[in-house]
Design a protein around this motif. Sequence first.
Motif, PDB file in Angstrom:
ATOM      1  N   PHE A 136       0.831  -1.204   0.000  1.00  0.00           N
ATOM      2  CA  PHE A 136       0.000   0.000   0.000  1.00  0.00           C
ATOM      3  C   PHE A 136       0.865   1.254   0.000  1.00  0.00           C
ATOM      4  O   PHE A 136       0.611   2.206  -0.739  1.00  0.00           O
ATOM      5  N   GLU A 137       1.919   1.244   0.833  1.00  0.00           N
ATOM      6  CA  GLU A 137       2.818   2.396   0.895  1.00  0.00           C
ATOM      7  C   GLU A 137       3.547   2.591  -0.427  1.00  0.00           C
ATOM      8  O   GLU A 137       3.714   3.716  -0.902  1.00  0.00           O
ATOM      9  N   ASN A 140       1.174   4.140  -2.856  1.00  0.00           N
ATOM     10  CA  ASN A 140       0.969   5.563  -2.571  1.00  0.00           C
ATOM     11  C   ASN A 140       2.155   6.400  -3.026  1.00  0.00           C
ATOM     12  O   ASN A 140       1.998   7.503  -3.553  1.00  0.00           O
ATOM     13  N   ASN A 141       3.362   5.870  -2.812  1.00  0.00           N
ATOM     14  CA  ASN A 141       4.559   6.603  -3.235  1.00  0.00           C
ATOM     15  C   ASN A 141       4.598   6.761  -4.750  1.00  0.00           C
ATOM     16  O   ASN A 141       4.994   7.805  -5.270  1.00  0.00           O
ATOM     17  N   ILE A 143       2.012   6.872  -6.767  1.00  0.00           N
ATOM     18  CA  ILE A 143       1.007   7.876  -7.131  1.00  0.00           C
ATOM     19  C   ILE A 143       1.528   9.275  -6.854  1.00  0.00           C
ATOM     20  O   ILE A 143       1.373  10.194  -7.662  1.00  0.00           O
ATOM     21  N   ALA A 144       2.181   9.437  -5.690  1.00  0.00           N
ATOM     22  CA  ALA A 144       2.713  10.750  -5.320  1.00  0.00           C
ATOM     23  C   ALA A 144       3.767  11.211  -6.317  1.00  0.00           C
ATOM     24  O   ALA A 144       3.823  12.387  -6.688  1.00  0.00           O
TER      25      ALA A 144
END
Length: 209
Positions: A136-137, A140-141, A143-144
């Motif tokens: 998940f992390e 997210n990274n 996407i960021a």
Amino acid sequence: MNSTLEEYKKAIKIKYELEKEGEHFDYLHSPSRGKLRDLCWLIYENNPSQDDLNVFKNLLCLDFDHTKKNKFKEQKDKFRPIETFFKGETDPSNIDAINLAAVIVDFQPRPFKKFNEKCRIDLAKQIESVNENLNFEIGNNSIAERVLVNNEHEESKEVPQKGNLLFNFKDLFSKKVVQKIYPRKIITIAIGAVALVSSACLYFVQKKD
């Protein structure tokens, strides 16, 4: 497995500390071989599970039989490792004695085989949970990073009007633009703008003087 066995023994001992103040206080508060033997018989008279019956047989080398109580009473010395374990005098290594101690204080899961299986299942679940959080992390990274690249691309298209020293801050900080720019970049632009305004004001004041 040794560490799991140690956890099993610790858990049984904790359960003993609770149970010795409860229903079987008379047997457990100051345990002796005779008291533990009598409590064991009392427990096994109440529909023991097959696992518990196996534990009984493994340690005492006889099957539980209501008609053989006198023979069972001769097994008092078999309860010595449990007595000294509850008193904190010894650290038993006999798995059969440890399992019977678990029966006496009604610790679950028992016997050790089931406790070990549960520990392995719990560990597997923890590892799976950690992996899910890690994925998940990472997602997210990613996407960021894509958002950051898009923001930088959009910012490169925004050019201030020629001849306008203080370009239109209202447009810069409009809701649409703010949504595109990271907070860190907004702060950087704001600081630069303030410095630019200060320089301009100082220039006009000096010129006026």
